[in-house]
Design a protein around this motif. Sequence first.
Motif, mmCIF file in Angstrom:
data_model
loop_
_atom_site.group_PDB
_atom_site.id
_atom_site.type_symbol
_atom_site.label_atom_id
_atom_site.label_comp_id
_atom_site.label_asym_id
_atom_site.label_seq_id
_atom_site.Cartn_x
_atom_site.Cartn_y
_atom_site.Cartn_z
ATOM 1 N N UNK A 1 32.633 45.405 26.343
ATOM 2 C CA UNK A 1 32.988 44.809 27.630
ATOM 3 C C UNK A 1 32.951 43.296 27.466
ATOM 4 N N UNK A 2 34.079 42.639 27.786
ATOM 5 C CA UNK A 2 34.118 41.203 27.537
ATOM 6 C C UNK A 2 33.681 40.391 28.725
ATOM 7 N N UNK A 3 32.355 40.392 28.895
ATOM 8 C CA UNK A 3 31.744 39.537 29.895
ATOM 9 C C UNK A 3 31.439 38.198 29.232
ATOM 10 N N UNK A 4 30.973 37.262 30.039
ATOM 11 C CA UNK A 4 30.653 35.949 29.489
ATOM 12 C C UNK A 4 29.421 36.047 28.565
ATOM 13 N N UNK A 5 28.445 36.850 29.000
ATOM 14 C CA UNK A 5 27.210 36.952 28.228
ATOM 15 C C UNK A 5 26.922 38.400 27.852
ATOM 16 N N UNK A 6 25.963 38.553 26.934
ATOM 17 C CA UNK A 6 25.635 39.881 26.412
ATOM 18 C C UNK A 6 24.978 40.779 27.477
ATOM 19 N N UNK A 7 24.747 42.030 27.094
ATOM 20 C CA UNK A 7 24.261 43.042 28.044
ATOM 21 C C UNK A 7 22.896 42.709 28.624
ATOM 22 N N UNK A 8 21.992 42.202 27.794
ATOM 23 C CA UNK A 8 20.620 41.997 28.275
ATOM 24 C C UNK A 8 20.096 40.584 28.025
ATOM 25 N N UNK A 9 20.964 39.662 27.592
ATOM 26 C CA UNK A 9 20.499 38.284 27.375
ATOM 27 C C UNK A 9 21.639 37.316 27.665
ATOM 28 N N UNK A 10 21.388 36.036 27.540
ATOM 29 C CA UNK A 10 22.363 35.020 27.916
ATOM 30 C C UNK A 10 23.273 34.576 26.781
ATOM 31 N N UNK A 11 23.199 35.232 25.623
ATOM 32 C CA UNK A 11 24.059 34.826 24.503
ATOM 33 C C UNK A 11 25.522 35.109 24.837
ATOM 34 N N UNK A 12 26.430 34.225 24.394
ATOM 35 C CA UNK A 12 27.848 34.436 24.684
ATOM 36 C C UNK A 12 28.381 35.687 23.976
ATOM 37 N N UNK A 13 29.327 36.342 24.629
ATOM 38 C CA UNK A 13 30.033 37.454 23.995
ATOM 39 C C UNK A 13 31.253 36.878 23.295
ATOM 40 N N UNK A 14 31.331 37.090 21.998
ATOM 41 C CA UNK A 14 32.470 36.606 21.228
ATOM 42 C C UNK A 14 33.287 37.826 20.830
ATOM 43 N N UNK A 15 34.603 37.720 21.042
ATOM 44 C CA UNK A 15 35.463 38.879 20.877
ATOM 45 C C UNK A 15 35.444 39.407 19.448
ATOM 46 N N UNK A 16 35.544 38.515 18.492
ATOM 47 C CA UNK A 16 35.624 38.958 17.103
ATOM 48 C C UNK A 16 34.492 38.308 16.324
ATOM 49 N N UNK A 17 33.313 38.942 16.387
ATOM 50 C CA UNK A 17 32.134 38.311 15.791
ATOM 51 C C UNK A 17 32.268 38.183 14.275
ATOM 52 N N UNK A 18 33.149 38.980 13.683
ATOM 53 C CA UNK A 18 33.341 38.917 12.237
ATOM 54 C C UNK A 18 33.838 37.556 11.772
ATOM 55 N N UNK A 19 34.443 36.787 12.678
ATOM 56 C CA UNK A 19 34.995 35.483 12.305
ATOM 57 C C UNK A 19 33.955 34.371 12.385
ATOM 58 N N UNK A 20 32.769 34.672 12.898
ATOM 59 C CA UNK A 20 31.780 33.621 13.145
ATOM 60 C C UNK A 20 30.824 33.473 11.976
ATOM 61 N N UNK A 21 30.189 32.317 11.930
ATOM 62 C CA UNK A 21 29.045 32.148 11.036
ATOM 63 C C UNK A 21 28.002 33.192 11.466
ATOM 64 N N UNK A 22 27.478 33.995 10.523
ATOM 65 C CA UNK A 22 26.556 35.064 10.929
ATOM 66 C C UNK A 22 25.306 34.525 11.642
ATOM 67 N N UNK A 23 24.810 35.303 12.580
ATOM 68 C CA UNK A 23 23.540 35.025 13.267
ATOM 69 C C UNK A 23 23.489 33.652 13.937
ATOM 70 N N UNK A 24 24.582 33.291 14.587
ATOM 71 C CA UNK A 24 24.615 32.018 15.321
ATOM 72 C C UNK A 24 24.646 32.239 16.825
ATOM 73 N N UNK A 25 25.021 33.431 17.263
ATOM 74 C CA UNK A 25 25.032 33.730 18.693
ATOM 75 C C UNK A 25 23.912 34.727 18.996
ATOM 76 N N UNK A 26 22.693 34.266 18.771
ATOM 77 C CA UNK A 26 21.524 35.136 18.901
ATOM 78 C C UNK A 26 20.410 34.390 19.625
ATOM 79 N N UNK A 27 19.460 35.170 20.169
ATOM 80 C CA UNK A 27 18.313 34.596 20.863
ATOM 81 C C UNK A 27 17.138 35.561 20.706
ATOM 82 N N UNK A 28 15.949 35.206 21.212
ATOM 83 C CA UNK A 28 14.811 36.122 21.048
ATOM 84 C C UNK A 28 15.100 37.534 21.562
#
Lengths: 483, 488
Positions: A15-42
């Motif tokens: 589901x492409x919401x602004x943030x993840x299911x249970x935290x405030x991290x951004x939802x990125x459509x194609x996470x495979x294109x990102x630097x690993x472990x950059x859109x994470x939080x506690x």
Amino acid sequence: MKYEAVIGLEVHAQVHTRTKMYCGCPVIEDTGQLEPNTYVCPVCLALPGALPVVNRRVVELGILTGLALNGTLQPVNVFARKSYFYPDLPKGYQISQYELPLMTNGYLEIETSNGIKKIGITRLHMEEDTAKLYHEAGKTLIDFNRAGIPLLEIVSAPEMHTVEEVKAYAMTLRDVLVTLGLSTGDMEKGQIRFEANISVHPEKSQKLGTRTEVKNLNSFRALAKATDYEIQRQISLLRDGEMVIQQTMGWDEQQGKTYPQRSKEESHDYRYFPDPDIPPVEIPTLWIEEIRNQLPELPLAKKQRFIKTYRLGHYDAQLLVADYVIADFFEETVGRRPNLSPQDIANWITGEIFRLLKERQLTLKESGITPPKLAKLLQLWHTGTINNNVTKVILAEVFNTGIDPEVIVKREGLAQISDAQTLNTLIDGVITAHPQQVTQYLHGKHAVLSWFMGQVMKETQGKANPKEVQNLLRIHLEQRRFS
Amino acid sequence: MSTLADLTIHEALDLLDSREISAFELTQAVLSRVAATEDRVHAYLNLDAEGALAQAAKADKERLSGLQAALLGIPIAVKDNISTQGIETTCGSKILKGYIPPFDATAIKHLKDAGAVILGKTNQDEFAMGSSTENSGYGVTHNPWNLDRVPGGSSGGSAAAVSVGEALGALGTDTGGSVRQPAAFCGIVGLRPSYGRISRYGLIAFASSLDQIGPLTRDVEDAALLLSVLAGADPRDSTCRPNPVPTYTEGLDTGIKGLRIGIPTDYLAGQGIQPAVAKALKEALACLEEAGAELVELRLPHTQYGIATYYLIATAEASTNLARFDGVRYGIRIAEEGTLEQMYAQTRGQGLGEEVKRRIMLGTYTLSAGYYDAYYIKAQKVRTLIKQDFDQAFEQVDILVGPTTPTTAFKLGEHITDPLQMYLEDIFTIPPALAGIPCMSVPCGFDAEGLPVGLQFMAPPMEEAQLLKAAYAYEKMTRWNKRRPVLC
């Protein structure tokens, strides 16, 4: 003996919401294109002491989907922990829903060669995606960017019997999710994933066969091929007097085969229980009604309307409604030029524009073409100001640059030459220069007409109005008969 | 020798505000006490002396510049299961050795915002599972009143530190009694607020539906002061309640004349109560009556099912809460060779202690297919009955009073081979925890060996103000809290 297949599908859709299911991290459509472990939080890394908070927008989109699928919505939603150990699951449990899913008892209408059929939907619930594992040189690396991205799980009743139905269901559901705006429906990026529950039984028997579950089907092609393969595999087992074993299967794309992953005995006990970190989420009727008002027209209904209102062919209508952005684009273009035939507009969209989208790997919104620009361009084409080939060239430029088609026509002098005086002078020159071909024509070799045509086009760089040229050529040549 | 380290928080604040002492001096006095007693008590797992002095110096500057904050310059100890940014947080477990949180728990953020000086992290039973602090992965803590005795648990380090002057106050956590029981054993005040009153964000979960952070202090006023700082809604914790936070220190001394106090007879009969505890309770009740309270005997009929219910629910939740300690992302990892499953088995097998493993096994079993209804669901139903016991009681009375524990501090090693006996220590502290109501332990006397006895006050949900008022009135009449252990 003839066999009947019974198939149910489980669909996982991001589901492409602004943030993840249970935290405030951004939802990125194609996470495979990102630097690993950059859109994470506690929270999505499951650091000790971090707590989940339900994303209200996902509940909203879940309700919207539940309404689109005609189901019963759960007034009190309970989130549950689903426990198993795996490195892609940071908490050691997935927060999902179990006993009280968001929606139950819905259905989806699909269209196959046998007409329209309702497929029951047992449940729809909200959960979170896992991290992505990369196996490299004997090591496993984990990227948590995907961990916690919201998912809707949609489970159909075992009410499909053919690969055609399975495919129609999967594609229709994809189109619905895209129309509702919660997914871009991009299968290659893993945004929608399928699992098929398959069994076969003798056609005369009422008793269902033993089922297997084929996991990790990430494209319509894989879904269709795996389902077909698994049905055939089970039938030949039964024909040989063997038994189907209840187990989870994988799909080997390369070999085109399903293979056993684990048997029933090895299956997990997920130990579901209500997550004490998340109080039950209440869904008052008022909220549901508010969301119902936002429910867009669904693809199948839209398709039927397009066929009826715009007199489009089935196939074109299907192509247009698959993505509501395209369907809206079509309708807006039609609205701007009522004198153009909707079928012509549909042809240009599903032909040239689709070709350009695919070639450039763009979405319609990322391109320079808009309904007013397409309408203007097709108006020029329709009145004969520009011919087919020129229209294609200009369309490509508008697509790339967004420049107004009229500006391009003027700047490049691309307008068709239809002016009789200009054409007469041109044709006269060509005919005078080639007396031998004239003689051939006059002796009945009418094919020479096309040759003259080619000469005129060459002189005008293709801009001459072909219809006019043909008429005038004939007149000029016939005149020579008497001179 | 009594020093600044023996002040209550409100006494110290008065002296700080009148510039008679500095926060630096105060912190130094506490650190001197630590230096004098810590080798015998072992309250701390990780003392941040340098950091504490720097924070104290900063607090002094801020006070000079006119800044006002509720705890400006007050040295506070923190139980090791509460996340502190940049300070190792192990939960008393070897499996988290070396884990340094990149964020502060909301409670720590509140403390820091109020200007408190964080002294360091205190010892505890591993993952708060225990009633003696003997289950720590890093050695036992000794009761300052008698070094051969346990300080109680699981917040034993925090209780011992406050009791002996190694901190002016401390944060503990209470799942089934882990603040109140060590407070009782160490002769101090321990408050467990209503479930949802203080954010759990950053508290490393044992049993999510029961865990609550609570203050351990030398008197009731300090408990009220800390609660005012710690309480309040938190968008990061969905179970945290949005109710506004009153200033709990206000109106403490309005008295208890006419207050209806319930005495649950189920907390008295046949629960293995030591005579000294029974005697102290009797005297306390007389005292409350004398202060004008009306005493009413009543029943909490499902009390006897509390422990069984608790050990089903708490272990079920714990079995999943502790699944994240898998050696993948933080803490220790033991996986020289072998499969993924071997890595899990080795890391958890060696990283987790016996009691923790026992509870994970119990909880896993409770949630397993075929047992879930008989155990987990049934326990939830009984939990509802226990809640209803309290609801009904509070229709008749304003406050409930009973013993905090059936016994005074037991000997180190006394129950270590008998977990069931250890579980019985929590017989009076568990039911109010299951009900989610606020409750606290206040010193109410000493046994013949000079070991402290605790009196438990309980109030309806979110009625901390009422609870504190009753406890304050009692404390003012008796002053048991003024007695301190002498180790130097």
